[in-house]
Design an enzyme around this catalytic site. Sequence first.
Site, PDB file in Angstrom:
ATOM      1  N   SER A 543       0.913  -1.283   0.107  1.00  0.00           N
ATOM      2  CA  SER A 543      -0.010   0.235  -0.012  1.00  0.00           C
ATOM      3  C   SER A 543       0.892   1.056  -0.023  1.00  0.00           C
ATOM      4  O   SER A 543       1.852   1.386  -0.206  1.00  0.00           O
ATOM      5  CB  SER A 543      -0.654   0.028   0.980  1.00  0.00           C
ATOM      6  OG  SER A 543      -1.236   0.929   1.254  1.00  0.00           O
ATOM      7  N   ASP A 629      -9.560  -3.586  -5.677  1.00  0.00           N
ATOM      8  CA  ASP A 629      -9.037  -2.652  -5.086  1.00  0.00           C
ATOM      9  C   ASP A 629      -9.399  -0.976  -4.805  1.00  0.00           C
ATOM     10  O   ASP A 629      -9.511  -0.935  -5.750  1.00  0.00           O
ATOM     11  CB  ASP A 629      -7.697  -2.862  -4.747  1.00  0.00           C
ATOM     12  CG  ASP A 629      -6.543  -2.381  -4.114  1.00  0.00           C
ATOM     13  OD1 ASP A 629      -7.309  -1.183  -2.873  1.00  0.00           O
ATOM     14  OD2 ASP A 629      -6.020  -2.724  -3.010  1.00  0.00           O
ATOM     15  N   HIS A 663      -8.439  -4.499  -1.158  1.00  0.00           N
ATOM     16  CA  HIS A 663      -6.852  -4.077  -0.946  1.00  0.00           C
ATOM     17  C   HIS A 663      -6.095  -5.275  -0.230  1.00  0.00           C
ATOM     18  O   HIS A 663      -5.018  -4.705   0.142  1.00  0.00           O
ATOM     19  CB  HIS A 663      -7.405  -2.725   0.025  1.00  0.00           C
ATOM     20  CG  HIS A 663      -6.035  -2.218  -0.037  1.00  0.00           C
ATOM     21  ND1 HIS A 663      -5.579  -2.239  -0.439  1.00  0.00           N
ATOM     22  CD2 HIS A 663      -5.534  -1.213   1.475  1.00  0.00           C
ATOM     23  CE1 HIS A 663      -4.098  -0.879   0.090  1.00  0.00           C
ATOM     24  NE2 HIS A 663      -4.279  -1.269   0.860  1.00  0.00           N
TER      25      HIS A 663
END
Length: 691
Positions: A543, A629, A663
């Site tokens: 991320s 995501d 995600h």
Amino acid sequence: MSELQAPRAAKRPSPRTHHGDTVDDPYAWLRDGDDPEVLAFLKANNAYTEQRTGHLGELRDTIFGEIKSRTKETDLTVPSRKGEWWYYTRTEEGKQYGIHCRLAADGDTPPDLGEGGPLPGEQVLLDENELAEGHEFFSLGAFTTTPDGHLLAYSIDLTGAERFTLRVKDLRTGEHLADEIPDVFYGAAWAGSSLFYTIVDESWRPHQVFRHELGGAEDTLVYQEDDERFWVGVDLSRSEKYLFIEAHSKITSEIRYLAAEDPTGEFAILGAGRRHGIEVSVDHQGDRFLLLHNDGAENFTLGWTPVTDTNQFHTILEHRADTRILDAEAFASHVVVSYRRDGLTGLAVLDFDGTTYGEPVELAFHEPIYTVYTGSNPSYETRQVRLTYASLTTPDSVYDYDLASRELLLRKRKQVLGGFAPADYEQRREWAVAEDGTRVPISLMYRKGLEPDGTAPCLIYGYGSYETSIDPYFAVPRLSLVDRGMVFAIAHIRGGGEMGRHWYDDGKMLHKRNTFTDFVACAEHLVKAGWSAPDKLVARGGSAGGLLMGAVANLAPHRFAGVVADVPFVDALNTILDPSLPLTVIEWEEWGNPLENADVYQYMKSYSPYENVTAVDYPAILAVTSLHDTRVLFHEPAKWIARLREVATGGPFLLKTEMEAGHGGRSGRYDSWKEQAFALAWILDTAGATG
């Protein structure tokens, strides 16, 4: 290779201009996840990645088997008392997801856990495996019971897009009510027969709070946040006396409160309300609200305000330059304070007699590096505090701290099968020196007896954003690396919160490059100290930590043999320039607003990974993303890998896309282990540790 990297000329957008700078983005066409050509690109890359890593198939299977064999598959959590019930979650061998249960309470001591299977007399509240049947992805969002324990509100996501459907189950009959609410966000809160929940806008920002009356046809909008920098949440206090609506930006908070006995009433603003740069959190305790804030206190201060006059503030704990107060949880007879000092977490307990607070009693732990945090404590009247302790070598350990005896009572330590013994491993803290002289902590784990002679492969992990700290934690999959002679390192770089609020401030906005140079300094320290060598050192982050990976690959490609970037935020400048994308406006207080500020634009352009790929040898790179995501859109790593193939040398540059996930990747535990095994096998191979 042409189908993996060639720009689609017909789809190439016109160049854009920002602050006099013309921006030509040849891979912008990859943003459209519904375009058949984009899907073909992703699938072709998956096939190519499998081809380039096919020789690791046996190793992947072996690592998956190691993770599985070390995990007690039929197990349960330590039950937590709420009202007249003990609540817990258990897992069963062969099943992907958890089973949520409860047991009628008899005394204050948790029931015997037995061998980890069903407990006698248990009531199954929700079996995630049944809900997930027939679906490639499953995620549980809200899970909350009414104070009387009669009703359960829960929400589920079946795509990974983080849009949930909220349902209500009558736990007395086992039947679902007709009430069903689609497209809600995480979390829900009960107040009598009223159920409060949040909805997101088109930018994936939770901005509305609704009240649902059971059996009602139309829900009531309770609050709407129109400032696009803020997101909202709703919660019920542990005392079950007050509802709170909290609106937060990255640097500012505002809290509204309402007596839970009057759920149709009007929420009132707490204290002075919204003030730029002032963050506040709240809990309820007796005749007062407990408040944690940073007004004139960089590392926060703790105090209280009367329920009847929230503009009065009485200090409990003064600000300390060496201690960042993270949280304060209120109970009937005590307060539990979570804090951070010297790069480690800590807990302190303050007695409360209804009027005054005692001195904080800090809980002592004896390993050189560790992590401790409060666990599940739903009961307001409890005389024990549930906490979880772990280190790089000590598995997660659940304790109850007894307020009367001041003893820590071990309820359960995670059982690691397969002959695991903590004494076979060592952990230590070292310090790198950054470009500006700042000392940056590093946590290390390795097999006992390993000598720092420069021959060991090493995985270095980092994050460094949002004041999120990567504390020393235990992970079963990591053993498959360390047992093969790898060193595992965590770089506690600026942008995180390990060393206090200033550590975060020094790694954001126009100081963001400190995050990247700190990580490079940590990598250089590991080599100089003999823990590894550049041709054996692999970096990993996800991320915002994926942004870190892309940036350090550009800054110091010669320092690493490989880079794993999980759901990486590598197209940072283009994303932050586009307020139509999910969460962009919220992010302006973290990175700056390059649309309005030319200095921010130029600064972000100087480090954004996608813009700064150069024609030099890069390490091998594995980028992992998910089609659904919503936090870091799949096109970011797709564009990055395409540009690496076009411009850079070295590699290989691999892209792996989960076509049915969000995600967090695949949702089932076995699927998650397979994905971990894929990455770990690649890391071992890239670091030369597969022998």
